[in-house]
Structures are given as C-alpha cells and as structure tokens.
Motif scaffolding. Structure first.
Motif, PDB file in Angstrom:
ATOM      1  N   LEU A 295      10.247  10.242  -7.004  1.00 31.03           N
ATOM      2  CA  LEU A 295       9.595   9.326  -7.946  1.00 31.03           C
ATOM      3  C   LEU A 295      10.300   7.966  -7.988  1.00 31.03           C
ATOM      4  CD1 LEU A 295       8.651  11.731 -10.874  1.00 31.03           C
ATOM      5  CD2 LEU A 295       7.111  10.659  -9.211  1.00 31.03           C
ATOM      6  N   GLU A 296      11.620   7.971  -7.856  1.00 29.10           N
ATOM      7  CA  GLU A 296      12.344   6.693  -7.787  1.00 29.10           C
ATOM      8  C   GLU A 296      11.923   5.911  -6.545  1.00 29.10           C
ATOM      9  OE1 GLU A 296      16.486   7.713  -7.974  1.00 29.10           O
ATOM     10  OE2 GLU A 296      16.489   7.798 -10.165  1.00 29.10           O
ATOM     11  N   ASP A 297      11.808   6.609  -5.404  1.00 27.60           N
ATOM     12  CA  ASP A 297      11.356   5.950  -4.171  1.00 27.60           C
ATOM     13  C   ASP A 297       9.938   5.409  -4.307  1.00 27.60           C
ATOM     14  OD1 ASP A 297      13.757   6.475  -2.919  1.00 27.60           O
ATOM     15  OD2 ASP A 297      13.009   8.211  -1.792  1.00 27.60           O
ATOM     16  N   VAL A 298       9.060   6.204  -4.902  1.00 29.50           N
ATOM     17  CA  VAL A 298       7.664   5.784  -5.072  1.00 29.50           C
ATOM     18  C   VAL A 298       7.594   4.583  -6.008  1.00 29.50           C
ATOM     19  CG1 VAL A 298       5.433   6.476  -6.043  1.00 29.50           C
ATOM     20  CG2 VAL A 298       6.667   8.029  -4.539  1.00 29.50           C
ATOM     21  N   ALA A 299       8.344   4.611  -7.093  1.00 29.54           N
ATOM     22  CA  ALA A 299       8.343   3.485  -8.028  1.00 29.54           C
ATOM     23  C   ALA A 299       8.820   2.210  -7.330  1.00 29.54           C
ATOM     24  CB  ALA A 299       9.232   3.797  -9.228  1.00 29.54           C
ATOM     25  N   ARG A 300       9.885   2.340  -6.539  1.00 31.01           N
ATOM     26  CA  ARG A 300      10.409   1.193  -5.787  1.00 31.01           C
ATOM     27  C   ARG A 300       9.345   0.678  -4.810  1.00 31.01           C
ATOM     28  NH1 ARG A 300      15.245   3.111  -5.742  1.00 31.01           N
ATOM     29  NH2 ARG A 300      14.882   4.570  -4.044  1.00 31.01           N
ATOM     30  N   ASP A 301       8.664   1.612  -4.131  1.00 27.88           N
ATOM     31  CA  ASP A 301       7.628   1.249  -3.165  1.00 27.88           C
ATOM     32  C   ASP A 301       6.459   0.541  -3.852  1.00 27.88           C
ATOM     33  OD1 ASP A 301       6.328   1.265  -0.562  1.00 27.88           O
ATOM     34  OD2 ASP A 301       5.042   2.839  -1.383  1.00 27.88           O
ATOM     35  N   LEU A 302       6.013   1.090  -4.990  1.00 23.97           N
ATOM     36  CA  LEU A 302       4.866   0.506  -5.681  1.00 23.97           C
ATOM     37  C   LEU A 302       5.177  -0.882  -6.247  1.00 23.97           C
ATOM     38  CD1 LEU A 302       3.422   3.636  -7.518  1.00 23.97           C
ATOM     39  CD2 LEU A 302       2.474   2.473  -5.519  1.00 23.97           C
ATOM     40  N   LYS A 303       6.446  -1.136  -6.546  1.00 27.08           N
ATOM     41  CA  LYS A 303       6.842  -2.446  -7.070  1.00 27.08           C
ATOM     42  C   LYS A 303       6.983  -3.483  -5.960  1.00 27.08           C
ATOM     43  CE  LYS A 303       9.252  -0.637 -11.092  1.00 27.08           C
ATOM     44  NZ  LYS A 303      10.560  -0.380 -11.721  1.00 27.08           N
ATOM     45  N   SER A 304       7.054  -3.032  -4.710  1.00 25.08           N
ATOM     46  CA  SER A 304       7.195  -3.975  -3.594  1.00 25.08           C
ATOM     47  C   SER A 304       5.875  -4.704  -3.372  1.00 25.08           C
ATOM     48  CB  SER A 304       7.616  -3.242  -2.318  1.00 25.08           C
ATOM     49  OG  SER A 304       6.556  -2.438  -1.839  1.00 25.08           O
ATOM     50  N   GLU A 305       5.944  -5.770  -2.570  1.00 26.37           N
ATOM     51  CA  GLU A 305       4.741  -6.566  -2.323  1.00 26.37           C
ATOM     52  C   GLU A 305       3.686  -5.809  -1.538  1.00 26.37           C
ATOM     53  OE1 GLU A 305       5.323 -10.551  -0.920  1.00 26.37           O
ATOM     54  OE2 GLU A 305       7.136 -10.776  -2.108  1.00 26.37           O
ATOM     55  N   LYS A 306       4.117  -4.999  -0.586  1.00 24.29           N
ATOM     56  CA  LYS A 306       3.172  -4.220   0.219  1.00 24.29           C
ATOM     57  C   LYS A 306       3.573  -2.748   0.189  1.00 24.29           C
ATOM     58  CE  LYS A 306       1.642  -7.784   3.361  1.00 24.29           C
ATOM     59  NZ  LYS A 306       1.280  -8.087   4.729  1.00 24.29           N
ATOM     60  N   PRO A 307       3.051  -1.988  -0.786  1.00 23.01           N
ATOM     61  CA  PRO A 307       3.397  -0.565  -0.865  1.00 23.01           C
ATOM     62  C   PRO A 307       3.000   0.191   0.399  1.00 23.01           C
ATOM     63  CG  PRO A 307       2.228  -1.276  -2.837  1.00 23.01           C
ATOM     64  CD  PRO A 307       2.153  -2.397  -1.840  1.00 23.01           C
ATOM     65  N   VAL A 308       3.856   1.113   0.827  1.00 24.21           N
ATOM     66  CA  VAL A 308       3.624   1.895   2.029  1.00 24.21           C
ATOM     67  C   VAL A 308       2.828   3.160   1.713  1.00 24.21           C
ATOM     68  CG1 VAL A 308       4.770   3.161   3.908  1.00 24.21           C
ATOM     69  CG2 VAL A 308       5.755   1.026   3.050  1.00 24.21           C
ATOM     70  N   ILE A 309       3.009   3.714   0.518  1.00 21.39           N
ATOM     71  CA  ILE A 309       2.361   4.978   0.172  1.00 21.39           C
ATOM     72  C   ILE A 309       0.846   4.793   0.059  1.00 21.39           C
ATOM     73  CG2 ILE A 309       2.601   4.729  -2.334  1.00 21.39           C
ATOM     74  CD1 ILE A 309       3.227   7.785  -2.352  1.00 21.39           C
ATOM     75  N   SER A 310       0.137   5.734   0.651  1.00 24.70           N
ATOM     76  CA  SER A 310      -1.326   5.666   0.609  1.00 24.70           C
ATOM     77  C   SER A 310      -1.822   6.264  -0.704  1.00 24.70           C
ATOM     78  CB  SER A 310      -1.924   6.447   1.773  1.00 24.70           C
ATOM     79  OG  SER A 310      -1.681   7.837   1.610  1.00 24.70           O
ATOM     80  N   GLU A 311      -3.056   5.959  -1.022  1.00 27.86           N
ATOM     81  CA  GLU A 311      -3.654   6.519  -2.233  1.00 27.86           C
ATOM     82  C   GLU A 311      -3.744   8.046  -2.110  1.00 27.86           C
ATOM     83  OE1 GLU A 311      -7.741   6.151  -4.846  1.00 27.86           O
ATOM     84  OE2 GLU A 311      -7.080   4.436  -3.644  1.00 27.86           O
ATOM     85  N   GLU A 312      -4.064   8.517  -0.898  1.00 25.48           N
ATOM     86  CA  GLU A 312      -4.143   9.962  -0.650  1.00 25.48           C
ATOM     87  C   GLU A 312      -2.766  10.620  -0.832  1.00 25.48           C
ATOM     88  OE1 GLU A 312      -4.572  12.360   3.359  1.00 25.48           O
ATOM     89  OE2 GLU A 312      -6.532  11.545   2.749  1.00 25.48           O
ATOM     90  N   GLY A 313      -1.733   9.974  -0.340  1.00 24.27           N
ATOM     91  CA  GLY A 313      -0.360  10.486  -0.489  1.00 24.27           C
ATOM     92  C   GLY A 313       0.059  10.527  -1.943  1.00 24.27           C
ATOM     93  N   LEU A 314      -0.297   9.496  -2.683  1.00 24.33           N
ATOM     94  CA  LEU A 314       0.022   9.437  -4.108  1.00 24.33           C
ATOM     95  C   LEU A 314      -0.723  10.529  -4.872  1.00 24.33           C
ATOM     96  CD1 LEU A 314       1.654   7.864  -6.182  1.00 24.33           C
ATOM     97  CD2 LEU A 314      -0.302   6.342  -6.476  1.00 24.33           C
ATOM     98  N   ASP A 315      -1.994  10.747  -4.539  1.00 22.22           N
ATOM     99  CA  ASP A 315      -2.780  11.808  -5.187  1.00 22.22           C
ATOM    100  C   ASP A 315      -2.186  13.188  -4.903  1.00 22.22           C
ATOM    101  OD1 ASP A 315      -4.517   9.953  -6.233  1.00 22.22           O
ATOM    102  OD2 ASP A 315      -6.102  10.299  -4.744  1.00 22.22           O
TER     103      ASP A 315
END
Length: 127
Positions: free
Chosen positions: A73-93
């Motif tokens: 969750l820390e990694d995802v939060a960091r990713d989502l705060k970046s300018e271009k998130p790497v995580i896909s919507e499917e991955g997040l779901d």
C-alpha cells in the motif's frame, strides 16, 4: 467430523462456484482459522459456526499479511502520487479485492475473540 474422515477415501464430491472475491474471502478465513480448507468448509456448512483457535502460528500469518499489505500500500500510494502512475486500474481492482477479503477475514476473527477485550456487563445492575 474431520477426524472420522482421516485416512478414508471419500466417494462423494460437493462443489460450487464462487466469484473471485468470495474465493479470496474463503481462503483468507481458512488461513486465519488454521484449518485445512476441506475441514473449514465442512464445519462451516454443517455447524454454521467455525471456532478460530488463537495459535501463535495463526497470529504470525496475520502479522505477515499485514506487514506485506503495508509495504504494498505504501508503494501504491507513492505510485498514485507520481505524475504518471504505473499501476493499472485492473491491477488496483485486483489488489483492492484481495486486501478487502483479508481485512474481512481479520475482522471476522477479531469479532469471534472480542470477548477477550470487551467489558462484561454486570447483570446484577441491569446494565
């Protein structure tokens, strides 16, 4: 009971379909119970109640899952705060579904042992 089935070949199979969230939820509850999946499902169906034994191994499994969840969750939060998130919507779901199933199982287990920390009402005082 499970001990009566041990070592015997069972000739009857019961199967059913579940969606991915239900599957994850069942698997998390099995893990939290410390039982084999078959024993958990049989007891759950027959008795409509499964007693979770608070063994050290079960608590360690929950601690390990929580530790992993925290890091991800820390990694995802960091990713989502970046300018271009790497995580896909499917991955997040998918991640959301898995973690929600884990949290539901942890809350279920905690509810079953809430008598350990809840205050007991004094019946003589009518509370």
């Amino acid at each position: 009971m499970a001990s009566e089935r041990h070592g015997k070949h069972n000739t009857t199979t019961i199967s059913f379909r579940v969606n991915s969230y239900e599957k994850a939820s069942i698997e998390e509850r099995v893990k939290a119970s410390g039982m084999k999946k078959q024993d958990y499902i049989v007891r759950s169906c027959i008795y409509n109640h499964v007693c979770v034994v608070g063994k050290k191994e079960n608590i360690e499994i929950l601690r390990s899952e929580m530790r992993e969840m925290n890091l991800v969750l820390e990694d995802v939060a960091r990713d989502l705060k970046s300018e271009k998130p790497v995580i896909s919507e499917e991955g997040l779901d998918s991640m959301t579904e898995r973690y929600l199933a884990f949290l539901d199982a942890a809350l279920w287990m905690m509810k079953g042992s809430s008598y350990l920390w809840e205050e007991k009402k004094d019946e003589r005082e009518g509370k």
